[in-house]
Design a protein around this motif. Structure first.
Motif, short mmCIF file in Angstrom:
data_model
loop_
_atom_site.label_atom_id
_atom_site.label_comp_id
_atom_site.label_asym_id
_atom_site.label_seq_id
_atom_site.Cartn_x
_atom_site.Cartn_y
_atom_site.Cartn_z
N SER A 45 -3.79 8.38 -1.06
CA SER A 45 -3.04 7.31 0.18
C SER A 45 -3.32 6.69 0.08
O SER A 45 -5.34 6.50 -0.16
N SER A 46 -3.60 5.25 0.11
CA SER A 46 -4.59 4.20 0.18
C SER A 46 -5.12 3.96 1.45
O SER A 46 -6.69 3.45 1.57
N ILE A 47 -4.54 4.24 2.46
CA ILE A 47 -5.54 4.65 3.74
C ILE A 47 -7.12 5.12 3.01
O ILE A 47 -8.18 5.50 3.68
N LYS A 48 -7.01 6.56 1.87
CA LYS A 48 -8.16 7.09 1.79
C LYS A 48 -9.43 7.05 1.37
O LYS A 48 -10.74 6.74 1.52
N GLU A 49 -9.18 5.77 0.81
CA GLU A 49 -10.31 4.21 0.62
C GLU A 49 -11.17 4.08 1.49
O GLU A 49 -12.69 4.13 1.18
N MET B 66 1.35 -0.97 0.21
CA MET B 66 0.09 0.26 0.31
C MET B 66 1.14 1.18 -0.24
O MET B 66 1.61 1.03 -0.12
N THR B 67 0.27 2.20 -0.54
CA THR B 67 0.79 3.66 0.36
C THR B 67 0.28 4.81 0.74
O THR B 67 -0.90 4.91 1.04
N VAL B 68 1.17 5.45 1.41
CA VAL B 68 0.60 7.21 2.20
C VAL B 68 1.90 8.10 2.05
O VAL B 68 2.29 7.61 1.73
N LYS C 220 -14.64 7.38 9.32
CA LYS C 220 -14.86 6.69 8.28
C LYS C 220 -15.62 7.17 7.52
O LYS C 220 -16.00 7.92 7.75
N HIS C 221 -15.14 6.60 6.31
CA HIS C 221 -16.29 6.32 5.10
C HIS C 221 -17.34 6.10 5.48
O HIS C 221 -18.25 6.52 4.63
N GLY C 222 -17.80 4.62 6.03
CA GLY C 222 -18.81 4.11 6.73
C GLY C 222 -18.65 3.38 8.01
O GLY C 222 -17.73 3.25 8.00
#
Length: 284
Positions: free
Chosen positions: A223-227, A199-201, A255-257
């Motif tokens: 960043s992958s975290i933003k998913e 992953m990337t950040v 969180k997004h959800g």
């Protein structure tokens, strides 16, 4: 928040709104009448407005507030209506205020101060709501290394993690800044514990407090975290303890959800990182 919480403005923004009362209705419906006492930006005089909710359109997220007689602004305006409309925009929103007014005479200025008031109000409400949405989780690790030495390694050597902890960090690039100052932006490639997915950040140093030996790293777009998370900030603080220290990581996230898990895997990564940095420094 705008629909149900306008009478809580003195709590949300006490510097701007000093008092609020519901005069008619329950404060949540069309037809409700409220009385606010407020201070316009750049002034010190307290003024009052009685405003009635004349329109409440839930489908279009629009509320119209019309000033009633008995309001201080009626000394300048025959008619004064404020409309607020909230429109979705990405993960956030766009808040539009429209003021419709009729002056008593041409010498009366346009109500720019009220637009400034509403603009700051929007920021204060956003901060209030966002603060409630932010969650925290923490982890602490005791290490043998002297606190100042450990802190300096975190401060100056985060871009060397692929050397210090190659099992987890496979690459690092310094994108902006010198890598040792507030404002520096880095990009890491990494593996979470128990995962084989790289992953990337991208994280920017938004706080660097040498006195309290604390650094905050805020994750940015790309960043992958933003998913999974709208907001993600990791704060590391090094606290002296005897000849060694305690390294505390705090993750603030939104969180997004609800189905998104808490970032325990990231805390586990931070815990292992503490051990690797300690071993690296102890070996020296």
């Amino acid at each position: 928040m705008m629909k149900y919480g306008l009478h809580h403005l003195p709590t949300i923004w006490p510097e701007g709104y000093t008092d609020a009362q519901i005069l008619e209705g329950d404060g949540t419906c069309e037809g409700d009448l409220r009385l606010w006492t407020y201070i316009l930006p750049g002034t010190t005089e307290k003024v009052t407005v009685k405003a009635r909710t004349t329109k409440q359109d839930d489908d279009n997220m629009t509320i119209v507030l019309a000033a009633d007689e008995g309001s201080d602004l009626h000394a300048h305006y025959k008619h004064f209506t404020a409309t607020v409309k909230i429109s979705p925009k990405g993960d956030g929103s766009l808040v539009t205020w429209i003021v419709e007014f009729e002056k008593h005479h041409h010498e009366v200025p346009d109500p720019h101060l009220y637009l400034a008031l509403f603009s700051t109000l929007t920021e204060k409400v956003d901060g209030h709501v966002h603060k409630d949405a932010i969650c925290k989780c923490e982890i602490e690790t005791e290490v043998k290394c002297n606190a100042h030495k450990f802190y300096e390694c975190i401060k100056y050597s985060l871009h060397h993690l692929p050397t210090i902890f190659p099992e987890a960090y496979t690459d690092c690039k310094l994108l902006e800044g010198d890598g040792k100052s507030q404002g520096s932006l880095r990009q890491w490639k990494y593996l979470l514990p128990g995962s084989t997915e790289e992953m990337t950040v991208r994280a920017r140093t938004t706080k660097q407090d040498d006195k309290n030996m604390a650094i905050a790293l805020c994750v940015e777009e790309g960043s992958s975290i933003k998913e999974h998370y709208k907001h993600f900030t990791a704060i590391v603080q090094v606290i002296p303890k005897g000849n060694g220290s305690v390294v505390k990581w705090t993750v603030e996230f939104e969180k997004h959800g609800d189905e998104i898990p808490d970032p325990h895997a990231y805390l586990e990564l931070c815990d292992k990182l503490n051990e690797k940095v300690d071993a690296h420094l102890h070996k020296k």
